[in-house]
Design a protein around this motif. Sequence first.
Motif, PDB file in Angstrom:
ATOM      1  N   GLU A   6       0.751  -1.360  -0.141  1.00  0.00           N
ATOM      2  CA  GLU A   6       0.073   0.066  -0.068  1.00  0.00           C
ATOM      3  C   GLU A   6       1.041   1.199  -0.068  1.00  0.00           C
ATOM      4  OE1 GLU A   6      -1.913  -2.872   2.965  1.00  0.00           O
ATOM      5  OE2 GLU A   6       0.178  -2.189   2.650  1.00  0.00           O
ATOM      6  N   SER A   7       0.213   2.458  -0.585  1.00  0.00           N
ATOM      7  CA  SER A   7       1.110   3.508  -0.639  1.00  0.00           C
ATOM      8  C   SER A   7      -0.020   4.825  -0.743  1.00  0.00           C
ATOM      9  CB  SER A   7       2.125   3.680  -1.585  1.00  0.00           C
ATOM     10  OG  SER A   7       1.387   3.697  -2.983  1.00  0.00           O
ATOM     11  N   GLY A   8       0.461   5.926  -0.529  1.00  0.00           N
ATOM     12  CA  GLY A   8      -0.419   7.140  -0.777  1.00  0.00           C
ATOM     13  C   GLY A   8      -0.967   7.704   0.621  1.00  0.00           C
ATOM     14  N   GLY A   9      -0.747   7.100   1.772  1.00  0.00           N
ATOM     15  CA  GLY A   9      -1.251   7.711   2.888  1.00  0.00           C
ATOM     16  C   GLY A   9      -0.664   9.046   3.355  1.00  0.00           C
ATOM     17  N   ALA A  10      -1.050   9.880   4.008  1.00  0.00           N
ATOM     18  CA  ALA A  10      -0.583  11.216   4.359  1.00  0.00           C
ATOM     19  C   ALA A  10      -1.406  11.666   5.534  1.00  0.00           C
ATOM     20  CB  ALA A  10      -0.609  11.962   2.980  1.00  0.00           C
ATOM     21  N   LEU A  11      -1.068  12.899   5.730  1.00  0.00           N
ATOM     22  CA  LEU A  11      -1.446  13.712   6.819  1.00  0.00           C
ATOM     23  C   LEU A  11      -2.557  14.921   5.995  1.00  0.00           C
ATOM     24  CD1 LEU A  11      -2.403  15.214   9.504  1.00  0.00           C
ATOM     25  CD2 LEU A  11      -0.069  16.138   9.737  1.00  0.00           C
ATOM     26  N   VAL A  12      -3.572  14.943   6.076  1.00  0.00           N
ATOM     27  CA  VAL A  12      -4.444  16.155   5.297  1.00  0.00           C
ATOM     28  C   VAL A  12      -5.147  16.833   6.218  1.00  0.00           C
ATOM     29  CG1 VAL A  12      -4.356  14.588   2.987  1.00  0.00           C
ATOM     30  CG2 VAL A  12      -6.235  14.295   4.674  1.00  0.00           C
ATOM     31  N   GLN A  13      -5.892  17.691   5.621  1.00  0.00           N
ATOM     32  CA  GLN A  13      -7.199  18.397   6.509  1.00  0.00           C
ATOM     33  C   GLN A  13      -8.417  17.742   6.199  1.00  0.00           C
ATOM     34  OE1 GLN A  13      -6.449  22.425   5.890  1.00  0.00           O
ATOM     35  NE2 GLN A  13      -5.031  22.587   7.698  1.00  0.00           N
ATOM     36  N   ALA A  14      -9.562  18.024   6.951  1.00  0.00           N
ATOM     37  CA  ALA A  14     -10.758  17.552   6.840  1.00  0.00           C
ATOM     38  C   ALA A  14     -11.368  18.112   5.335  1.00  0.00           C
ATOM     39  CB  ALA A  14     -11.649  18.046   7.757  1.00  0.00           C
ATOM     40  N   GLY A  15     -12.126  17.372   4.664  1.00  0.00           N
ATOM     41  CA  GLY A  15     -12.516  18.129   3.462  1.00  0.00           C
ATOM     42  C   GLY A  15     -11.712  17.574   2.289  1.00  0.00           C
ATOM     43  N   GLU A  16     -10.209  17.213   2.427  1.00  0.00           N
ATOM     44  CA  GLU A  16      -9.532  17.081   1.463  1.00  0.00           C
ATOM     45  C   GLU A  16      -9.555  15.716   0.719  1.00  0.00           C
ATOM     46  OE1 GLU A  16      -5.977  20.218   2.270  1.00  0.00           O
ATOM     47  OE2 GLU A  16      -5.577  18.282   2.811  1.00  0.00           O
ATOM     48  N   SER A  17      -8.735  15.361  -0.204  1.00  0.00           N
ATOM     49  CA  SER A  17      -8.745  13.927  -0.875  1.00  0.00           C
ATOM     50  C   SER A  17      -7.726  13.243  -0.824  1.00  0.00           C
ATOM     51  CB  SER A  17      -9.449  14.221  -2.306  1.00  0.00           C
ATOM     52  OG  SER A  17     -10.733  14.636  -2.466  1.00  0.00           O
ATOM     53  N   LEU A  18      -7.382  11.940  -0.887  1.00  0.00           N
ATOM     54  CA  LEU A  18      -6.242  11.196  -1.131  1.00  0.00           C
ATOM     55  C   LEU A  18      -6.499   9.968  -2.146  1.00  0.00           C
ATOM     56  CD1 LEU A  18      -4.499  10.713   2.672  1.00  0.00           C
ATOM     57  CD2 LEU A  18      -3.772  11.771   0.747  1.00  0.00           C
ATOM     58  N   ARG A  19      -5.502   9.406  -2.718  1.00  0.00           N
ATOM     59  CA  ARG A  19      -5.831   8.131  -3.537  1.00  0.00           C
ATOM     60  C   ARG A  19      -4.673   7.180  -2.853  1.00  0.00           C
ATOM     61  NH1 ARG A  19      -5.020   6.840  -9.808  1.00  0.00           N
ATOM     62  NH2 ARG A  19      -2.886   7.051  -9.391  1.00  0.00           N
ATOM     63  N   LEU A  20      -5.262   6.240  -2.457  1.00  0.00           N
ATOM     64  CA  LEU A  20      -4.462   4.852  -1.863  1.00  0.00           C
ATOM     65  C   LEU A  20      -4.101   3.898  -3.116  1.00  0.00           C
ATOM     66  CD1 LEU A  20      -5.516   4.311   1.463  1.00  0.00           C
ATOM     67  CD2 LEU A  20      -4.009   5.898   0.970  1.00  0.00           C
ATOM     68  N   SER A  21      -3.156   3.351  -2.964  1.00  0.00           N
ATOM     69  CA  SER A  21      -2.695   2.306  -4.067  1.00  0.00           C
ATOM     70  C   SER A  21      -2.261   1.194  -3.364  1.00  0.00           C
ATOM     71  CB  SER A  21      -1.539   3.023  -4.925  1.00  0.00           C
ATOM     72  OG  SER A  21      -1.830   4.150  -5.746  1.00  0.00           O
ATOM     73  N   CYS A  22      -2.756  -0.009  -4.239  1.00  0.00           N
ATOM     74  CA  CYS A  22      -2.345  -1.156  -3.538  1.00  0.00           C
ATOM     75  C   CYS A  22      -1.581  -1.996  -4.877  1.00  0.00           C
ATOM     76  CB  CYS A  22      -3.544  -2.020  -2.838  1.00  0.00           C
ATOM     77  SG  CYS A  22      -3.399  -3.904  -2.492  1.00  0.00           S
ATOM     78  N   VAL A  23      -0.381  -2.117  -4.761  1.00  0.00           N
ATOM     79  CA  VAL A  23       0.376  -2.922  -5.794  1.00  0.00           C
ATOM     80  C   VAL A  23       0.550  -4.115  -5.535  1.00  0.00           C
ATOM     81  CG1 VAL A  23       2.401  -2.753  -7.359  1.00  0.00           C
ATOM     82  CG2 VAL A  23       1.508  -0.657  -6.583  1.00  0.00           C
ATOM     83  N   THR A  24       0.450  -4.949  -6.363  1.00  0.00           N
ATOM     84  CA  THR A  24       0.228  -6.665  -6.025  1.00  0.00           C
ATOM     85  C   THR A  24       1.177  -7.262  -7.175  1.00  0.00           C
ATOM     86  OG1 THR A  24      -1.365  -7.412  -7.662  1.00  0.00           O
ATOM     87  CG2 THR A  24      -2.067  -6.173  -5.568  1.00  0.00           C
ATOM     88  N   SER A  25       1.788  -8.555  -6.544  1.00  0.00           N
ATOM     89  CA  SER A  25       2.582  -9.417  -7.431  1.00  0.00           C
ATOM     90  C   SER A  25       2.450 -10.735  -6.686  1.00  0.00           C
ATOM     91  CB  SER A  25       3.995  -8.837  -7.280  1.00  0.00           C
ATOM     92  OG  SER A  25       4.590  -8.810  -5.911  1.00  0.00           O
ATOM     93  N   GLY A  26       2.681 -11.767  -7.648  1.00  0.00           N
ATOM     94  CA  GLY A  26       2.944 -13.140  -7.108  1.00  0.00           C
ATOM     95  C   GLY A  26       1.496 -13.920  -7.167  1.00  0.00           C
ATOM     96  N   PHE A  27       0.531 -13.336  -7.861  1.00  0.00           N
ATOM     97  CA  PHE A  27      -0.669 -14.255  -7.916  1.00  0.00           C
ATOM     98  C   PHE A  27      -1.328 -13.826  -9.117  1.00  0.00           C
ATOM     99  CE2 PHE A  27      -3.670 -10.835  -6.608  1.00  0.00           C
ATOM    100  CZ  PHE A  27      -3.023 -10.162  -5.592  1.00  0.00           C
ATOM    101  N   ALA A  28      -2.454 -14.430  -9.684  1.00  0.00           N
ATOM    102  CA  ALA A  28      -3.174 -14.221 -10.729  1.00  0.00           C
ATOM    103  C   ALA A  28      -4.070 -13.055 -10.559  1.00  0.00           C
ATOM    104  CB  ALA A  28      -4.077 -15.342 -11.205  1.00  0.00           C
ATOM    105  N   PHE A  29      -3.827 -11.919 -10.624  1.00  0.00           N
ATOM    106  CA  PHE A  29      -4.573 -10.514 -10.349  1.00  0.00           C
ATOM    107  C   PHE A  29      -6.034 -10.804 -10.745  1.00  0.00           C
ATOM    108  CE2 PHE A  29      -4.965  -6.367  -8.999  1.00  0.00           C
ATOM    109  CZ  PHE A  29      -5.565  -5.670  -9.851  1.00  0.00           C
ATOM    110  N   ASP A  30      -6.349 -11.326 -12.044  1.00  0.00           N
ATOM    111  CA  ASP A  30      -7.688 -11.087 -12.383  1.00  0.00           C
ATOM    112  C   ASP A  30      -8.450 -12.093 -11.913  1.00  0.00           C
ATOM    113  OD1 ASP A  30      -6.764 -10.229 -15.859  1.00  0.00           O
ATOM    114  OD2 ASP A  30      -6.691  -8.998 -14.085  1.00  0.00           O
ATOM    115  N   ASP A  31      -8.024 -13.071 -11.129  1.00  0.00           N
ATOM    116  CA  ASP A  31      -9.004 -14.056 -10.538  1.00  0.00           C
ATOM    117  C   ASP A  31      -9.106 -13.854  -9.037  1.00  0.00           C
ATOM    118  OD1 ASP A  31      -6.976 -16.629 -12.020  1.00  0.00           O
ATOM    119  OD2 ASP A  31      -8.745 -15.551 -13.013  1.00  0.00           O
TER     120      ASP A  31
END
Length: 128
Positions: A6-31
């Motif tokens: 996971e990545s993308g976490g941060a300190l933000v103020q109320a009302g703001e936005s964030l986008r978290l990412s989950c990068v995967t490997s080692g398995f059949a992602f589409d399944d």
Amino acid sequence: EVRLVESGGALVQAGESLRLSCVTSGFAFDDYGIGWFRQAPGKEREGVSYLSNADGAIYYANSVKGRFTISSDSAKRTVYLQMNDLNPDDTAVYYCASSWGPPLYENNWSRMGGYDYWGRGTQVTVSS
């Protein structure tokens, strides 16, 4: 080796936005399905959202409906969590987890037992 990072976490103020990412490997992602969970200090880990790469099913916790959006990029093997209009109650460590097998349903996607691999989490802190 199965990995979820996971990545993308941060300190933000109320009302703001964030986008978290989950990068995967080692398995059949589409399944697999991918869930996002969060754990605030002193509280149990709770399900936030789930996406099945197999059948496209998407679910959200009531507390984030209308504010959070989950999406998947198969080419990048990455699942995103777009979080808008954040508030202090969203403060937590956010984890992604993989679920192999039949897609989860609305009545069971938020149970931790349905997931087999977990990332280490990313911290989201929302100040008022």
